[in-house]
Write a protein that holds these residues in place. Structure first.
Motif, PDB file in Angstrom:
ATOM      1  N   THR A 176      -6.205  -0.416  -1.947  1.00 24.25           N
ATOM      2  CA  THR A 176      -5.189  -1.399  -1.554  1.00 24.25           C
ATOM      3  C   THR A 176      -5.542  -2.724  -2.222  1.00 24.25           C
ATOM      4  N   HIS A 177      -4.547  -3.611  -2.316  1.00 21.84           N
ATOM      5  CA  HIS A 177      -4.814  -4.925  -2.891  1.00 21.84           C
ATOM      6  C   HIS A 177      -5.675  -5.752  -1.938  1.00 21.84           C
ATOM      7  N   HIS A 178      -6.236  -6.831  -2.454  1.00 19.08           N
ATOM      8  CA  HIS A 178      -7.210  -7.622  -1.691  1.00 19.08           C
ATOM      9  C   HIS A 178      -6.608  -8.279  -0.453  1.00 19.08           C
ATOM     10  N   ASP A 179      -5.279  -8.423  -0.412  1.00 13.10           N
ATOM     11  CA  ASP A 179      -4.629  -9.120   0.691  1.00 13.10           C
ATOM     12  C   ASP A 179      -3.789  -8.194   1.568  1.00 13.10           C
ATOM     13  N   SER A 180      -4.033  -6.886   1.498  1.00 18.06           N
ATOM     14  CA  SER A 180      -3.203  -5.945   2.248  1.00 18.06           C
ATOM     15  C   SER A 180      -4.007  -4.735   2.693  1.00 18.06           C
ATOM     16  N   PHE A 181      -3.564  -4.131   3.784  1.00 15.15           N
ATOM     17  CA  PHE A 181      -4.130  -2.867   4.252  1.00 15.15           C
ATOM     18  C   PHE A 181      -3.282  -1.681   3.797  1.00 15.15           C
ATOM     19  N   LEU A 182      -2.200  -1.955   3.062  1.00 19.45           N
ATOM     20  CA  LEU A 182      -1.263  -0.918   2.654  1.00 19.45           C
ATOM     21  C   LEU A 182      -1.153  -0.836   1.142  1.00 19.45           C
ATOM     22  N   HIS A 183      -0.946   0.373   0.651  1.00 18.88           N
ATOM     23  CA  HIS A 183      -0.553   0.610  -0.742  1.00 18.88           C
ATOM     24  C   HIS A 183       0.552   1.643  -0.672  1.00 18.88           C
ATOM     25  N   MET A 184       1.729   1.330  -1.224  1.00 21.85           N
ATOM     26  CA  MET A 184       2.886   2.201  -1.075  1.00 21.85           C
ATOM     27  C   MET A 184       3.647   2.337  -2.387  1.00 21.85           C
ATOM     28  N   HIS A 185       4.156   3.536  -2.629  1.00 23.81           N
ATOM     29  CA  HIS A 185       5.090   3.773  -3.722  1.00 23.81           C
ATOM     30  C   HIS A 185       6.391   4.309  -3.131  1.00 23.81           C
ATOM     31  N   LEU A 186       7.495   3.820  -3.663  1.00 29.01           N
ATOM     32  CA  LEU A 186       8.838   4.194  -3.183  1.00 29.01           C
ATOM     33  C   LEU A 186       9.534   5.043  -4.239  1.00 29.01           C
ATOM     34  N   ILE A 187      10.247   6.063  -3.774  1.00 28.29           N
ATOM     35  CA  ILE A 187      11.106   6.850  -4.659  1.00 28.29           C
ATOM     36  C   ILE A 187      12.452   7.027  -3.978  1.00 28.29           C
ATOM     37  N   THR A 188      13.525   6.817  -4.732  1.00 34.19           N
ATOM     38  CA  THR A 188      14.858   7.000  -4.163  1.00 34.19           C
ATOM     39  C   THR A 188      15.144   8.492  -4.005  1.00 34.19           C
ATOM     40  N   LYS A 189      16.035   8.795  -3.066  1.00 38.00           N
ATOM     41  CA  LYS A 189      16.348  10.197  -2.785  1.00 38.00           C
ATOM     42  C   LYS A 189      16.892  10.925  -4.010  1.00 38.00           C
ATOM     43  N   VAL A 222      10.811  -4.138  13.060  1.00 35.28           N
ATOM     44  CA  VAL A 222       9.960  -3.972  11.871  1.00 35.28           C
ATOM     45  C   VAL A 222      10.861  -4.025  10.643  1.00 35.28           C
ATOM     46  N   LYS A 223      10.885  -5.166   9.999  1.00 32.61           N
ATOM     47  CA  LYS A 223      11.782  -5.374   8.874  1.00 32.61           C
ATOM     48  C   LYS A 223      11.046  -5.495   7.538  1.00 32.61           C
ATOM     49  N   SER A 224       9.853  -6.083   7.560  1.00 39.63           N
ATOM     50  CA  SER A 224       9.133  -6.395   6.324  1.00 39.63           C
ATOM     51  C   SER A 224       7.880  -5.537   6.188  1.00 39.63           C
ATOM     52  N   ILE A 225       7.243  -5.623   5.017  1.00 43.53           N
ATOM     53  CA  ILE A 225       5.993  -4.900   4.804  1.00 43.53           C
ATOM     54  C   ILE A 225       4.902  -5.430   5.740  1.00 43.53           C
ATOM     55  N   LYS A 226       4.865  -6.738   5.957  1.00 43.35           N
ATOM     56  CA  LYS A 226       3.873  -7.303   6.870  1.00 43.35           C
ATOM     57  C   LYS A 226       4.100  -6.807   8.289  1.00 43.35           C
ATOM     58  N   ASP A 227       5.375  -6.719   8.712  1.00 42.13           N
ATOM     59  CA  ASP A 227       5.693  -6.142  10.025  1.00 42.13           C
ATOM     60  C   ASP A 227       5.198  -4.706  10.106  1.00 42.13           C
ATOM     61  N   LEU A 228       5.418  -3.954   9.032  1.00 40.34           N
ATOM     62  CA  LEU A 228       4.999  -2.547   9.002  1.00 40.34           C
ATOM     63  C   LEU A 228       3.488  -2.428   9.111  1.00 40.34           C
ATOM     64  N   GLU A 229       2.768  -3.255   8.379  1.00 37.74           N
ATOM     65  CA  GLU A 229       1.305  -3.228   8.434  1.00 37.74           C
ATOM     66  C   GLU A 229       0.803  -3.457   9.856  1.00 37.74           C
ATOM     67  N   THR A 230       1.360  -4.451  10.530  1.00 41.77           N
ATOM     68  CA  THR A 230       0.957  -4.749  11.916  1.00 41.77           C
ATOM     69  C   THR A 230       1.307  -3.591  12.842  1.00 41.77           C
ATOM     70  N   PHE A 231       2.504  -3.021  12.667  1.00 39.83           N
ATOM     71  CA  PHE A 231       2.936  -1.917  13.526  1.00 39.83           C
ATOM     72  C   PHE A 231       2.039  -0.699  13.348  1.00 39.83           C
ATOM     73  N   ILE A 232       1.761  -0.328  12.103  1.00 40.60           N
ATOM     74  CA  ILE A 232       0.902   0.830  11.851  1.00 40.60           C
ATOM     75  C   ILE A 232      -0.502   0.590  12.396  1.00 40.60           C
ATOM     76  N   ASP A 233      -1.022  -0.595  12.188  1.00 45.12           N
ATOM     77  CA  ASP A 233      -2.358  -0.931  12.693  1.00 45.12           C
ATOM     78  C   ASP A 233      -2.410  -0.753  14.209  1.00 45.12           C
ATOM     79  N   ASN A 234      -1.405  -1.255  14.913  1.00 45.59           N
ATOM     80  CA  ASN A 234      -1.383  -1.161  16.381  1.00 45.59           C
ATOM     81  C   ASN A 234      -1.189   0.269  16.869  1.00 45.59           C
ATOM     82  N   GLN A 235      -0.458   1.069  16.111  1.00 44.73           N
ATOM     83  CA  GLN A 235      -0.168   2.444  16.511  1.00 44.73           C
ATOM     84  C   GLN A 235      -1.343   3.389  16.284  1.00 44.73           C
ATOM     85  N   THR A 236      -2.303   2.990  15.465  1.00 41.41           N
ATOM     86  CA  THR A 236      -3.332   3.947  15.018  1.00 41.41           C
ATOM     87  C   THR A 236      -4.758   3.482  15.325  1.00 41.41           C
ATOM     88  N   LYS A 237      -4.913   2.621  16.311  1.00 46.40           N
ATOM     89  CA  LYS A 237      -6.249   2.102  16.642  1.00 46.40           C
ATOM     90  C   LYS A 237      -7.238   3.224  16.955  1.00 46.40           C
TER      91      LYS A 237
END
Length: 241
Positions: free
Chosen positions: A205-218, A125-140
């Motif tokens: 979420t945006h029209h082309d994604s199932f995810l909405h994320m905000h990042l903050i550095t430590k 799982v390297k990209s946001i698209k990979d993450l979306e697929t992984f989360i979707d599969n993990q939470t059916k």
């Protein structure tokens, strides 16, 4: 006995109250454990840039997570375990990140989560698209939508902060993104707060994604809407059912 004029006034007041309650219900909608206030599409297409929620009114603060833009699209907002951060553009390479309790947003999504299940994110799982697929599969079989967290290191990421010029009128996504400033992050330890849904595109979420994320550095020096990422060693935290 009430006369006709009095009855008419009471009827008007009753109808107005019903309409106000209906609008309030439509503006604030709870889906399982997630609360959505207004909608992204109302900002982008209708130009409703004004505040729909003042974040210090959300209770309780314990375990509170939320994301959205600042009112009038002048910054980005993140609530991370009850603490509210607002980032704003200084220059095309610098920003401010402040802890502010009374931030306001034109749309927002939030949830209270106090118990998490932790999963090590696979190396595949390297990209946001990979993450979306992984989360979707993990939470059916889990309640949806839901909040989630990522903790660990990223190789690189692109985040943005909205910085709409004051007085700008908005009637399309292109107009809404005037002034948006992108920032590149490399080899940082970060926390990412996100929301997952297959049914709320254009709402939080945006029209082309199932995810909405905000990042903050430590170190809390950089924060914004996550557009792109290459994940390194990350832990995924999902709400316990």
């Amino acid at each position: 006995m009430l006369n006709n004029k009095t009855l008419f006034i009471l009827l008007v007041l009753f109808c107005f109250n019903c309409k106000s309650n209906k609008e309030k219900e439509e503006q604030n909608t709870t889906y399982s454990d997630v609360v959505s206030v207004s909608a992204m599409k109302d900002v982008m297409w209708k130009g409703e840039l004004f505040s729909k929620i003042q974040l210090d009114t959300i209770k309780p603060k314990k375990g509170l997570y939320g994301i959205g833009p600042e009112a009038y699209l002048r910054g980005e907002i993140l609530i991370n375990n009850g603490k509210t951060y607002v980032s704003r553009v200084l220059t095309d390479s610098t920003m401010t990140v402040e802890e502010i309790t009374d931030a306001k947003a034109p749309f927002f999504v939030y949830a209270n989560v106090n118990d998490w299940n932790t999963i090590e994110l696979p190396r595949s799982v390297k990209s946001i698209k990979d993450l979306e697929t992984f989360i979707d599969n993990q939470t059916k079989d889990q309640k949806r939508p839901f909040a989630f967290k990522l903790e660990g290191s990223i190789s690189k990421a692109t985040i943005h902060i909205q910085n709409l010029p004051e007085g700008t009128k908005v009637s399309s996504p292109k107009e809404a993104h005037q002034g948006q400033t992108n920032y590149q992050i490399e080899n940082e330890n970060v926390e990412i707060i996100g929301f997952f849904s297959t049914e709320h595109q254009g709402v939080f979420t945006h029209h082309d994604s199932f995810l909405h994320m905000h990042l903050i550095t430590k170190n809390k020096k950089q924060m914004g809407h996550l557009d792109d990422a290459v994940f390194n060693e990350m832990s995924l935290l999902l709400p316990k059912s």
